[in-house]
Design a protein around this motif. Structure first.
Motif, short mmCIF file in Angstrom:
data_model
loop_
_atom_site.label_atom_id
_atom_site.label_comp_id
_atom_site.label_asym_id
_atom_site.label_seq_id
_atom_site.Cartn_x
_atom_site.Cartn_y
_atom_site.Cartn_z
N ASP A 149 -3.92 -86.66 63.62
CA ASP A 149 -2.78 -86.30 62.79
C ASP A 149 -2.88 -87.00 61.44
N TYR A 204 2.34 -79.22 59.32
CA TYR A 204 3.75 -79.60 59.28
C TYR A 204 4.32 -79.54 57.86
N SER A 233 8.62 -82.07 60.38
CA SER A 233 8.70 -83.51 60.54
C SER A 233 10.04 -84.03 60.04
N GLN A 276 7.80 -83.43 64.73
CA GLN A 276 7.34 -84.81 64.73
C GLN A 276 8.41 -85.70 64.09
N VAL A 309 6.21 -84.63 68.98
CA VAL A 309 5.19 -85.61 68.62
C VAL A 309 5.90 -86.87 68.12
N PHE A 365 5.83 -90.39 66.39
CA PHE A 365 5.07 -91.35 65.60
C PHE A 365 5.73 -92.73 65.70
#
Length: 333
Positions: free
Chosen positions: A50, A125, A157, A177, A203, A205
């Motif tokens: 990523d 994204y 995101s 994300q 996702v 992070f």
């Protein structure tokens, strides 16, 4: 490595966030070290990498293209648009800009394809929603890129459940994300449920809380360019109170038979099969440690103890400062 679905793809349960190699936590590591790290991740079974146009103002994408393009069929490639470096004043100095206009998104994608040395990005994204541009327009531009064969799927995101639903009505969203860890539970307010309702992969992070959950740190010694210097949780007074959580947390890691970093990532993996952590690092030993979390099994009792120990009521300070909070669309406690 165990596999999990990421939109239409099957990838390693733990991916690699590629911001750290050139951006955010101090000076970039030498290219030779970044190369060894990326190749080690691939050799250890990571199939989800990523990156973003923002990271190092293209440096991360360039490094991935240089190192991994020869192995392109072995991994799923994710990158981001909508936030990048722009020479605003014409003096050669790049400034971070959020720009979700369709023309900018398409130009950023073309530049990313060149840097990544590929003809298609698997998951692309919108890094931030530009509030000056309707989300429908930005996602419409990404849908055009899907139709043109330049990207295979669309992600978002740092957006809210409401924005996700608006975007998903324009084109199916493969993944969302945002930050998620024991000490950042914002996704649990609404967006995680929305992802599950719509069949969107999640996702996560910063799964080890930007290093906080790896053990005590000296916040006064952070590099001048370390983005944590602007984050309230790492301010000296807040950090001192947050650090009081670490001894009990480390004891739980010992009880689980794993390292503190592995416990943090394993906790995320236990939150559901649709969650994909992407820890970042600059060191191969840390990478190997992170990936070991895929084999850690946590009991219901230990999970309950973790939830009780580190949660929005016990963590001091917001995750972002006021400016950064204005730039994201996520729900907040």
């Amino acid at each position: 490595m165990h596999q999990r679905p990421l939109g239409p793809f099957s990838v390693s349960a733990i991916g690699l966030g590629c911001m750290n190699i050139c951006h955010a936590y101090g000076s970039p590591i030498p290219e030779s070290e970044a190369e060894r790290l990326l190749l080690s991740a691939l050799d250890q079974g990571v199939t989800h990498f990523d990156t973003a146009a923002l990271y190092g103002f293209g440096a991360s994408e360039t490094m991935i293209g240089k190192v991994l393009s020869a192995h392109r069929n072995r991994f799923v490639l994710a990158s981001k648009c909508g936030m990048q470096g722009v020479d605003v004043n014409g003096d050669g100095k790049l400034v971070r800009v959020i720009d979700g206009r369709p023309a900018t998104i398409k130009a950023t994608c073309e530049a990313a394809l060149r840097r990544l040395k590929t003809d298609v990005i698997d998951l692309y994204y919108l890094h931030r929603w530009d509030r000056q541009v309707p989300i429908e327009d930005s996602v419409g531009a990404l849908a055009d890129l899907v139709r043109e064969g330049k990207i295979r799927s669309i992600g978002l995101s740092e957006v809210s459940a409401a924005t996700l639903r608006r975007a998903h009505a324009v084109h199916p969203i493969a993944a969302l994300q945002t930050e998620y860890s024991l000490w950042t539970r914002n996704p649990e307010i609404a967006v995680l449920d929305a992802c599950r309702e719509l069949g969107v992969s999640f996702v996560a992070f910063s799964p080890v809380a930007r290093g906080f959950l790896c053990g005590p740190m000296d916040v006064a010694a952070f590099d001048p360019k370390d983005i944590r210097r602007s984050m309230p949780r790492f301010a000296a007074d807040n950090y001192a109170r947050n650090a009081e959580l670490l001894p009990a947390y480390q004891q739980l890691a010992r009880e689980a038979g794993c390292t503190p970093a592995q416990l943090a990532i394993a906790w995320l993996l236990h939150q559901g099969p649709d969650i994909l952590p992407i820890p970042g690092t600059t060191r191969i030993d840390h990478l190997t440690d992170d990936l070991g979390a895929a084999d850690v099994k946590l009991s219901g009792d230990l999970l309950a103890q973790l939830d009780a120990l580190i949660n929005p009521r016990t963590v001091h300070g917001d995750r972002y400062n006021d400016q950064a909070n204005r730039e994201v669309d996520t729900e907040r406690f």
